[in-house]
Design a protein around this motif. Sequence first.
Motif, short mmCIF file in Angstrom:
data_model
loop_
_atom_site.label_atom_id
_atom_site.label_comp_id
_atom_site.label_asym_id
_atom_site.label_seq_id
_atom_site.Cartn_x
_atom_site.Cartn_y
_atom_site.Cartn_z
N ALA A 79 9.84 -2.88 5.61
CA ALA A 79 10.39 -3.92 6.58
C ALA A 79 11.56 -3.41 6.83
O ALA A 79 11.92 -3.43 8.29
CB ALA A 79 10.61 -5.00 5.78
N GLU A 80 12.51 -2.85 6.44
CA GLU A 80 13.92 -2.11 6.57
C GLU A 80 13.74 -0.97 7.73
O GLU A 80 14.70 -0.87 8.73
CB GLU A 80 14.77 -1.55 5.65
N LEU A 81 12.60 -0.33 7.73
CA LEU A 81 12.44 0.75 8.77
C LEU A 81 11.81 0.09 10.23
O LEU A 81 11.74 0.68 10.94
CB LEU A 81 11.16 1.57 8.22
N GLY A 82 11.43 -1.39 10.06
CA GLY A 82 10.83 -1.94 11.22
C GLY A 82 9.51 -2.38 11.35
O GLY A 82 9.21 -2.66 12.47
N LEU A 83 9.06 -2.09 10.17
CA LEU A 83 7.55 -2.61 10.29
C LEU A 83 7.45 -3.93 9.88
O LEU A 83 8.08 -4.46 8.89
CB LEU A 83 6.55 -1.63 9.15
N THR A 84 6.48 -4.71 10.86
CA THR A 84 6.35 -5.79 10.61
C THR A 84 5.48 -6.27 9.40
O THR A 84 5.12 -5.53 8.72
CB THR A 84 5.28 -6.64 11.94
N GLU A 85 5.44 -7.39 8.89
CA GLU A 85 4.69 -7.81 7.87
C GLU A 85 3.23 -7.39 7.96
O GLU A 85 2.44 -6.52 6.99
CB GLU A 85 4.70 -9.26 7.36
N ILE A 106 9.84 6.13 14.48
CA ILE A 106 9.41 6.51 13.02
C ILE A 106 8.61 5.26 12.55
O ILE A 106 7.65 5.69 11.88
CB ILE A 106 11.01 6.73 12.01
N ALA A 107 8.93 4.19 13.02
CA ALA A 107 8.29 3.01 12.62
C ALA A 107 6.98 2.84 13.14
O ALA A 107 5.76 2.79 12.51
CB ALA A 107 8.82 1.60 12.94
N GLU A 108 7.09 3.48 14.32
CA GLU A 108 5.60 3.55 15.08
C GLU A 108 4.80 4.68 14.59
O GLU A 108 3.57 4.26 14.31
CB GLU A 108 5.71 3.98 16.53
N ALA A 109 5.40 5.80 14.09
CA ALA A 109 4.45 6.87 13.29
C ALA A 109 3.99 6.15 12.01
O ALA A 109 2.80 6.66 11.91
CB ALA A 109 5.35 8.11 13.39
N ILE A 110 4.72 5.69 11.37
CA ILE A 110 4.34 5.21 10.33
C ILE A 110 3.33 4.08 10.07
O ILE A 110 2.16 4.04 9.32
CB ILE A 110 5.46 4.77 9.13
N ALA A 111 3.72 3.25 10.96
CA ALA A 111 2.58 2.19 11.25
C ALA A 111 1.17 2.66 11.63
O ALA A 111 0.19 2.10 11.21
CB ALA A 111 3.08 1.11 12.28
N SER A 112 1.11 3.68 12.32
CA SER A 112 -0.10 4.09 12.92
C SER A 112 -0.73 5.08 11.95
O SER A 112 -1.83 5.22 11.98
CB SER A 112 -0.05 4.79 14.44
N TYR A 113 -0.10 5.84 11.13
CA TYR A 113 -0.36 6.82 10.36
C TYR A 113 0.27 7.03 9.15
O TYR A 113 1.10 7.73 9.03
CB TYR A 113 -0.51 8.21 11.04
N PRO A 114 0.29 5.87 8.13
CA PRO A 114 1.24 5.99 6.86
C PRO A 114 1.15 7.22 6.00
O PRO A 114 2.07 7.33 5.33
CB PRO A 114 0.63 4.62 6.27
N ASN A 115 -0.27 7.94 6.33
CA ASN A 115 -0.19 9.12 5.47
C ASN A 115 0.87 10.17 5.67
O ASN A 115 1.12 10.89 4.98
CB ASN A 115 -1.47 9.64 5.72
N ILE A 116 1.61 9.86 6.87
CA ILE A 116 2.73 10.79 7.02
C ILE A 116 3.57 10.90 5.93
O ILE A 116 4.35 11.68 5.61
CB ILE A 116 3.17 10.52 8.65
N LEU A 117 3.59 9.80 5.34
CA LEU A 117 4.80 9.59 4.18
C LEU A 117 4.35 10.35 3.06
O LEU A 117 5.21 10.63 2.05
CB LEU A 117 4.97 8.06 3.94
N THR A 118 3.05 10.65 2.84
CA THR A 118 2.38 11.39 1.55
C THR A 118 2.23 12.46 2.07
O THR A 118 1.70 13.47 0.88
CB THR A 118 1.21 10.54 1.12
N LEU A 119 2.22 13.23 3.10
CA LEU A 119 1.95 14.71 3.39
C LEU A 119 3.21 15.40 2.87
O LEU A 119 4.39 15.19 3.02
CB LEU A 119 1.91 14.91 4.85
#
Length: 180
Positions: A9-15, A54-67
């Motif tokens: 949420a702090e990164l800007g992702l909606t619920e 960054i929020a857009e990237a995480i929202a569309s492909y959250p796996n980016i955080l686990t690569l």
Amino acid sequence: VKPLLQWLAELGLTEEQRMKAIAKCPRMLQSSLEASLKPHVPWMAGFGMDGSQIAEAIASYPNILTLSLESNLQPCVQWMSGLGMHDSQIAKAIARFPQTCGLNLETSLKPRVQWMSGLGMDDSQIAKAIASFPDMLTFSLEANLKPSVQWMSGLGLDDSQIAKAIRVFPKCVAVALRRT
């Protein structure tokens, strides 16, 4: 789970985006927030991605955080930089299609660039095409890209005109796919 949701949420992702991100990548729930997930954000900011990208990237492909930063993300960005892509182009490409970072350099990315080069595109033109339409890096050479070029050739375009079409409007390979 709560600290992860709060951080997203702090990164800007909606619920809704947060819930979809966890559904798409439940592996985040098993990852250390501080040691594994959070380091990805300053890394993305380091080559110019702003908060909304960054929020857009995480929202569309959250796996980016686990690569893996060392095995996947850094080599991908170094490869893009080696093509002559500027940080702003890299940021744009990853924000638009973060899945690019999960692709294998040797079997996915390099062969597509070699294919574009074979069409007569130089590195700066390839860099611009990738920044504009990074999705093309996921298209199969045999099932998608080559048939698209054959279709354009069938319209009467020669190789230089096809290369120019891809340089100016890289999405034309996707449009051509719908026509084949």
